[in-house]
Enzyme design. Structure first.
Site, PDB file in Angstrom:
ATOM      1  CB  SER A 190      -0.958  -0.042   1.199  1.00  0.00           C
ATOM      2  OG  SER A 190      -1.976   0.920   1.076  1.00  0.00           O
ATOM      3  CG  ASP A 268      -5.899  -1.410  -4.420  1.00  0.00           C
ATOM      4  OD1 ASP A 268      -5.001  -2.186  -4.069  1.00  0.00           O
ATOM      5  OD2 ASP A 268      -6.302  -0.461  -3.715  1.00  0.00           O
ATOM      6  CG  HIS A 335      -5.078  -2.758  -0.263  1.00  0.00           C
ATOM      7  ND1 HIS A 335      -4.755  -1.956  -1.333  1.00  0.00           N
ATOM      8  CD2 HIS A 335      -4.498  -2.173   0.814  1.00  0.00           C
ATOM      9  CE1 HIS A 335      -4.038  -0.927  -0.935  1.00  0.00           C
ATOM     10  NE2 HIS A 335      -3.847  -1.049   0.372  1.00  0.00           N
TER      11      HIS A 335
END
Length: 390
Positions: A190, A268, A335
């Site tokens: 991330s 995502d 994610h």
């Protein structure tokens, strides 16, 4: 990259990011690394604070020392290193940064003293076949700007020192043996995945030419996409700083010289929740049912997601042409798939063409075979471990 040092200025602009929902989403990602009472099934690694960091001005948002978790390698992996940069969103206003410094993402005072090492950080060959016996490090994220930024806000006692934290962490790890590495992998998830893109070439330059060095960005490809209201949520986050008009990772990955692997869900989950369909862009909740359960999406809503996937594939075209780079873009609403045991290397982990994520990354790193895996469009992939948005 010099433009990184100016990024924090862009984070002070007005943004459509819903910080309360973002914190809720990120708490899901923390579940895998948070130590449960009596936990004995996973490796638990203590926090180490970088004692010399303060003298270099390398401090968290609140001025406390940054830190990392290190588990030593052994056997054939004793001189190999995985450096994993923690993610956790960003603070995009003075107000949100002031709040953030009261959390583990802005202060080491609130960081867990020990965390689980899972996924790419696991020490079990049956969970992490290629990297289990390497020196594995998780660098904690407490600057709010992907280990970038330089400056401070004296009125609110905020320290934007991400670049210095990065440098201090690397200096300490080099002194602890990483300077003797024969192979090294910089990874991140991330906001940490974005940091692995930003710092990839810098990481490579730490080592002699004889050291095999590559980078893995997991869920770090944030796109300048149009949200459901026609706006640009993430672009607004960087508004006001002309230098950053081309800051998006989609405009940076092709310029990275070091071998890199992009691991990303085509849909995502964080970007769906925070960029494509933020609450401010859907005030009447017309997307709520679809966002929480794709079976409730109509054909135009599904096409909206497909358009986002197509934008992602367009963004990596030049990147994918390089023989040294690798790709694994699966058609999931997920994610951070490298950190979690269930998505990294399990019997039912996500796959593209019968090959999972851990094996794909290993094949690429060790040059066993080229990996340019792009999934078919939603909803053909039945191996996904989707994030359920609530």
């Amino acid at each position: 990259m010099k433009l990184v040092l100016l990024w924090v200025l862009g984070l002070w602009s007005v943004s459509g990011i819903d910080l309360s929902r973002s914190e809720s989403f990120l708490s899901y990602l923390d579940e895998e690394v948070t130590v449960s009472p009596g936990s004995t099934t996973t490796l638990i690694v203590p926090l180490t604070l970088i004692q010399g960091a303060a003298s270099k001005g390398a401090v968290c948002l609140d001025g406390t020392l940054p830190g990392y978790h290190l588990h030593r390698g052994f056997g054939s992996g004793a001189n190999s290193w995985v450096i994993h940069l923690e993610g956790g969103g960003w603070c995009n206003t003075i107000r949100s940064c002031v709040f953030r410094k009261t959390t583990r993402r802005g202060s080491s005072k609130f960081m867990e003293k020990s965390i689980n090492f899972t996924g790419i950080l696991s020490n079990k060959a049956e969970e992490n076949p290629d990297f289990y016996n390497w020196n594995r490090v998780r660098v904690r994220y407490c600057d709010g700007a992907s280990f970038a930024g330089e400056g401070q806000n004296e009125a609110n006692k905020l320290y934007f020192r991400g670049q210095r934290i990065w440098l201090a962490a690397m200096e300490e790890l080099m002194a602890k043996g990483m300077q003797n590495a024969n192979q090294a992998l910089l990874s991140g998830c991330s906001a940490g995945g974005l940091a692995s893109i930003l710092h990839c070439d810098e990481f490579k330059n730490l080592f002699p030419e004889t050291t095999k060095v590559k980078c893995l960005s997991d869920a770090g490809l944030f796109l300048d996409a149009t949200n459901v209201a026609g706006g640009h949520t993430l672009r607004d986050m960087y508004e006001g700083v002309v230098t950053l008009q081309c800051f998006f990772p989609q405009n940076l990955v092709s310029n990275v010289k070091t071998s890199m692997f992009l691991l990303n869900a085509a849909y995502d989950a964080w970007q769906v929740d925070q960029s494509l369909i933020p609450s401010l862009a859907d005030p009447h909740g017309l997307w709520l049912a679809c966002k929480t359960d794709r079976s409730h999406c109509n054909s135009s809503q599904i096409q909206f997601f497909q358009d986002f996937r197509n934008q992602m594939l367009d963004a990596v075209k030049i990147f994918s042409e390089s023989n040294q780079n690798g790709l694994f873009i699966n058609s999931c609403f997920a994610h951070c798939q490298s950190e979690r045991k269930d998505t990294w290397y399990e019997n039912d982990s996500p796959r593209i063409g019968n090959k999972g994520i851990a094996v794909s990354v290993g094949d690429w790193f060790f040059d066993r075979t080229a990996v340019k895996a792009i999934d078919c469009p939603y909803s053909c992939d039945k191996t996904c471990h989707d994030v359920i948005l609530k």
